[in-house]
Design a protein around this motif. Structure first.
Motif, PDB file in Angstrom:
ATOM      1  N   SER A 181      -8.247  -1.112  -7.687  1.00 42.87           N
ATOM      2  CA  SER A 181      -9.133   0.042  -7.526  1.00 42.87           C
ATOM      3  C   SER A 181      -9.075   0.991  -8.710  1.00 42.87           C
ATOM      4  O   SER A 181     -10.002   1.776  -8.935  1.00 42.87           O
ATOM      5  N   LYS A 227      -4.765   9.538  -3.265  1.00 43.24           N
ATOM      6  CA  LYS A 227      -5.638   9.260  -2.134  1.00 43.24           C
ATOM      7  C   LYS A 227      -4.826   9.289  -0.843  1.00 43.24           C
ATOM      8  O   LYS A 227      -3.583   9.290  -0.882  1.00 43.24           O
ATOM      9  N   PRO A 228      -5.515   9.310   0.311  1.00 41.93           N
ATOM     10  CA  PRO A 228      -4.780   9.272   1.581  1.00 41.93           C
ATOM     11  C   PRO A 228      -3.908   8.017   1.697  1.00 41.93           C
ATOM     12  O   PRO A 228      -4.182   6.994   1.070  1.00 41.93           O
ATOM     13  N   ASP A 258       0.246  10.488   1.819  1.00 41.18           N
ATOM     14  CA  ASP A 258      -0.972  11.079   1.252  1.00 41.18           C
ATOM     15  C   ASP A 258      -0.699  11.573  -0.166  1.00 41.18           C
ATOM     16  O   ASP A 258       0.373  12.119  -0.457  1.00 41.18           O
ATOM     17  N   GLY A 270      -2.251   4.639   2.496  1.00 40.95           N
ATOM     18  CA  GLY A 270      -2.806   3.341   2.832  1.00 40.95           C
ATOM     19  C   GLY A 270      -4.089   2.972   2.128  1.00 40.95           C
ATOM     20  O   GLY A 270      -4.552   1.835   2.237  1.00 40.95           O
ATOM     21  N   GLN A 271      -4.684   3.914   1.394  1.00 43.60           N
ATOM     22  CA  GLN A 271      -5.961   3.626   0.741  1.00 43.60           C
ATOM     23  C   GLN A 271      -5.815   3.117  -0.695  1.00 43.60           C
ATOM     24  O   GLN A 271      -6.812   2.774  -1.332  1.00 43.60           O
ATOM     25  N   VAL A 272      -4.587   3.082  -1.206  1.00 42.37           N
ATOM     26  CA  VAL A 272      -4.341   2.493  -2.531  1.00 42.37           C
ATOM     27  C   VAL A 272      -3.431   1.280  -2.350  1.00 42.37           C
ATOM     28  O   VAL A 272      -2.349   1.379  -1.772  1.00 42.37           O
ATOM     29  N   SER A 273      -3.902   0.133  -2.810  1.00 41.03           N
ATOM     30  CA  SER A 273      -3.144  -1.103  -2.678  1.00 41.03           C
ATOM     31  C   SER A 273      -2.798  -1.657  -4.053  1.00 41.03           C
ATOM     32  O   SER A 273      -3.567  -1.492  -5.011  1.00 41.03           O
ATOM     33  N   SER A 304       0.831  -1.203   0.000  1.00 36.94           N
ATOM     34  CA  SER A 304       0.000   0.000   0.000  1.00 36.94           C
ATOM     35  C   SER A 304       0.863   1.249   0.000  1.00 36.94           C
ATOM     36  O   SER A 304       2.056   1.209   0.348  1.00 36.94           O
ATOM     37  N   THR A 305       0.251   2.367  -0.371  1.00 37.58           N
ATOM     38  CA  THR A 305       0.950   3.656  -0.353  1.00 37.58           C
ATOM     39  C   THR A 305       1.270   4.042   1.096  1.00 37.58           C
ATOM     40  O   THR A 305       0.568   3.639   2.033  1.00 37.58           O
TER      41      THR A 305
END
Length: 567
Positions: free
Chosen positions: A465, A438-439, A405, A441-444, A401-402
């Motif tokens: 996503s 995106k913030p 932010d 942890g919200q992109v995997s 994950s990222t």
């Protein structure tokens, strides 16, 4: 016709599968082994094999051996008026072997199986494949050397219980644990050291002899290149003589004068102790990875010319508590096994019931970042995806994950090795994937590694996503430093202030922890990584009392982890 080739550090050999068995092919001199040596004659022609090796002492600047150790690097050697790298030199040896086979059989060679040390990395394997292609060979497959030896031994013995192949050659050391059942030759684990072999034992012999060889200092004015080759040749003779005797004479002639000194087997064994100790770790690692105990091994099979040394055989007997199996010819087994693999590729009917399964010799993964406990991240850490000794072909994946932010991309640096830090591993390539803003942890992204039996690694990245996919088939990269860059980095390191990290006790325990990280897999590897992170955080505080407590705790943790010791 597909042939099998053992491309060795000291000697090479070719074999074919004929009439239901492996047959070694003699060279033009009628010998079954061809020295891995290349020389430039006085008329500018290239000599390969015994003709080249015979010139090593007399024409040291025009002759080269042991170049296999440098394959996959940018190191070159100048012979005559031309510079060669290890790929060029290996190609000359392979071309000579190909010509020998064609002369022996009267048939054209259409393909080849070439053996490589089990611990060769991706770059070294691809360089070997290129050398074969430069020699005019269609390289159908690269096979790990102990796997080839196990294939030859397993076909003969039909052994049902696991056995260990101990392969110590001129320049490399490999170990594999193998099982044979219902015609399937299954490699359970492989390990090794591609900088350990007979050449290193020769160096120890030279160091031992030089203490008393020239008390008057007459050799101090000798040409260092020429003298070096004379010493190496004398060491080889003395080492071989100690195979059948308790003592021998180390001797050479320089400017018409004989220089000689006695050497004993006991003194040589003592001098070789650091090398004998290095044989332990790969054996331990392969046993751990295969989850097989020493007493479950049916045989310890010795392969490679350097296993003839009594010091090695005694070390193996002490290590395993039994005498090793010496029924396999140490110099022929690898080539014979390569020919079995050639027969498998040719679908010979005599091998219909035989199957070979191998393993991935190195851990494959990517660079990632971990929280440092202070609100930031530590980068440059290795995240394994395919653990070493995973049966191949295989496909494994992990999700990442990222960490920031509005991160615009995720960079996947692809590495091969066992070090916790990617700086200590081999970089294979890189993939960059653009991701939505995106913030954290919200992109995997899912990273999938697929590794096949020919050693080809394919990397697939998908971001569900955003419906994004990327693919990379690993190609060669080179990353060399100029002498100026090396000098600059050395000066920068020398200018650093001494930090508690550099204190000897801390260095020692961290080195042990790093070794444990390399020796273990899965949950245990993750646990060691966690312990290292905690200890490094304490080091950053520079509190001597806290560092001592953390160091003592780390030692206790490592003691509990390493447990069984049979050596």
């Amino acid at each position: 016709m597909i042939i099998g080739i053992d491309l060795g550090t000291t000697n090479s050999a070719a074999a074919i599968w004929r009439d239901g068995q492996s047959v070694l092919v003699p060279n033009a001199l009628g010998d079954l082994l061809t020295p891995s040596a290349v020389s430039i004659a006085d008329d500018g022609s290239v000599l390969v094999g015994m003709a080249a090796r015979e010139r090593q002492s007399t024409h040291p600047r025009d002759t080269v051996t042991a170049f296999k150790r440098y394959i996959g690097t940018q190191q070159t050697v100048k012979l005559g008026k031309r510079s060669f790298d290890a790929e060029d030199l290996s190609a000359l040896v392979l071309r000579s072997l190909k010509a020998d086979v064609e002369a022996f059989t009267g048939e054209a060679v259409t393909g080849a199986v070439i053996t490589v040390p089990a611990y060769f990395n991706d770059r070294q394997r691809k360089a070997t494949r290129r050398a074969g292609e430069m020699a005019g060979l269609d390289v159908r497959r690269l096979v790990n050397e102990p796997t080839a030896a196990a294939l030859a031994y397993g076909i003969q013995s039909r052994e049902q219980e696991p056995f260990l192949v101990f392969d110590l050659g001129g320049g490399t050391f490999d170990v594999s644990i193998v099982e044979v059942f219902d015609g399937i030759v299954e490699v359970r684990a492989s390990s090794g050291d591609n900088r350990l072999g007979g050449e290193d034992f020769n160096e120890r012999m030279v160091e031992l002899a030089r203490r008393t060889l020239d008390p008057a200092g007459k050799l101090a004015k000798a040409d260092p290149v020429a003298l070096g080759e004379l010493l190496r040749a004398a060491a080889e003779r003395a080492r071989r003589a100690l195979t059948d005797a308790d003592s021998t004479e180390f001797s050479l002639v320089w400017n018409g004068e004989v220089f000689a000194t006695p050497v004993t087997a006991d003194a040589f064994e003592e001098a070789a102790q650091p090398l004998l100790q290095r044989l332990r770790d790969p054996v331990l690692r392969s046993l751990r990875d295969s989850d097989i105990r020493v007493d479950a091994l049916s045989e310890i099979v010795l392969v490679g010319g350097s296993t003839r040394m009594p010091v090695v055989r005694r070390a193996m007997t002490r290590m395993f508590g039994r005498f090793p199996n010496t029924s396999v010819h140490p110099d022929h087994a690898v080539a014979l096994g390569a020919a079995v693999q050639a027969g498998l590729l040719a679908r010979d009917s005599a091998l219909d019931e035989v199957r070979l399964t191998d393993v991935c010799p190195f851990t494959l993964g990517i660079e990632h970042a971990e929280a440092d406990g202070r609100g930031g991240y530590r980068t440059g850490l290795f995240s394994p995806i395919i653990d070493r000794n995973t049966p191949i072909p295989t496909s494994r994946s992990k999700v990442y994950s990222t960490i920031a932010d509005n991160q615009r991309e995720i960079r996947f640096g692809i590495y091969q090795g066992e070090s916790r830090e990617v700086a200590g591993n081999v970089r294979l390539g890189e993939l960059r994937v653009q991701v939505p803003l995106k913030p954290a942890g919200q992109v995997s992204a899912e990273c999938r590694f697929t590794y096949d039996s020919s050693g080809l690694l394919e990397v697939d990245i998908s971001v569900p996503s955003a419906n994004i996919t990327r693919n990379l088939v690993i190609m060669d990269e080179t990353d060399t430093l100029t002498e100026a860059q090396i000098a600059e980095r050395r000066a920068a390191l020398a200018a650093l202030k001494v930090h508690p990290r550099e204190e000897s006790e801390n260095v020692a325990v961290l080195a042990r922890a790093q070794r444990c990280y390399e020796n273990f897999l899965g949950v245990q590897r993750e646990q060691v990584s966690h312990w290292i992170t905690l200890f490094e955080q304490v080091l950053e505080r520079q509190d001597p009392r806290a560092i001592k407590e953390a160091r003592d705790q780390l030692v206790l943790s490592l003691d509990s982890l390493e447990g069984e010791r049979f050596l």
